[in-house]
Write a protein that holds these residues in place. Structure first.
Motif, mmCIF file in Angstrom:
data_model
loop_
_atom_site.group_PDB
_atom_site.id
_atom_site.type_symbol
_atom_site.label_atom_id
_atom_site.label_comp_id
_atom_site.label_asym_id
_atom_site.label_seq_id
_atom_site.Cartn_x
_atom_site.Cartn_y
_atom_site.Cartn_z
ATOM 1 N N ARG A 105 22.319 -100.634 39.810
ATOM 2 C CA ARG A 105 22.272 -102.270 39.904
ATOM 3 C C ARG A 105 21.440 -102.693 38.940
ATOM 4 N NH1 ARG A 105 24.946 -104.220 43.983
ATOM 5 N NH2 ARG A 105 23.616 -106.318 43.857
ATOM 6 N N THR A 106 21.754 -102.131 37.687
ATOM 7 C CA THR A 106 20.720 -102.381 36.509
ATOM 8 C C THR A 106 21.386 -103.070 35.452
ATOM 9 O OG1 THR A 106 19.281 -100.819 37.262
ATOM 10 C CG2 THR A 106 19.000 -101.584 35.131
ATOM 11 N N ILE A 107 20.923 -104.247 34.935
ATOM 12 C CA ILE A 107 21.600 -104.596 33.620
ATOM 13 C C ILE A 107 21.082 -103.576 32.560
ATOM 14 C CG2 ILE A 107 21.545 -106.549 31.864
ATOM 15 C CD1 ILE A 107 22.993 -106.988 34.622
ATOM 16 N N ILE A 108 21.771 -103.223 31.716
ATOM 17 C CA ILE A 108 21.323 -102.119 30.754
ATOM 18 C C ILE A 108 20.838 -102.751 29.223
ATOM 19 C CG2 ILE A 108 22.012 -100.158 29.221
ATOM 20 C CD1 ILE A 108 23.674 -99.319 31.895
ATOM 21 N N THR A 109 21.837 -103.845 28.970
ATOM 22 C CA THR A 109 21.639 -104.757 27.758
ATOM 23 C C THR A 109 22.321 -106.033 27.648
ATOM 24 O OG1 THR A 109 21.593 -104.530 25.175
ATOM 25 C CG2 THR A 109 23.760 -103.708 26.390
#
Length: 130
Positions: A105-109
């Protein structure tokens, strides 16, 4: 591990089967994990996401701005991808392309409209159009 809910308490099935007296094991207070706590944790799981340091730097350097409504829509996109079994996803929202790890649940870029020309996104298994 496999768990079973007994009277609102989460009990490890292994410990029940290894016990000679299941009733005694059930009455013991060894487990702090209750059904209510697990339910609350899982309900809250879909309520948010995080932004990696790399993505935060890209968002700042590219002057990308998200308001609360935008964040809720992106979160919904992550939830939708999770429901479909996605692992790494490209989320297209307004003029921004976001790469997200659905499992974490992480925005990477984040890439804005002006920076995405000529980019190739690899290792994604799904696309969410918002």
């Amino acid at each position: 591990m496999v768990y079973r809910v007994v009277n609102g308490k989460l009990i490890n099935v292994e410990s029940i089967s290894n016990s000679s007296n299941n009733f005694t094991k059930y009455n013991s207070k060894k487990s702090d994990t209750t059904f209510e706590k697990i339910l609350d944790d899982n309900l809250g799981k879909n309520a948010g996401f995080s932004i990696s340091n790399h993505a935060a730097a890209r968002i700042k350097s590219r002057n990308i701005e998200f308001n609360e409504v935008d964040m809720k829509k992106i979160n919904k996109g992550i939830n939708d991808a999770d429901e479909k079994g996605a692992k790494d996803c490209l989320i297209l929202y307004k003029d921004v392309a976001l790469i997200a790890s659905i499992k974490n649940r992480t925005i990477i870029t984040a890439v804005d409209k002006n920076s995405r020309t000529g980019n190739v996104f690899t290792n994604i298994d799904s696309v969410v159009l918002l």
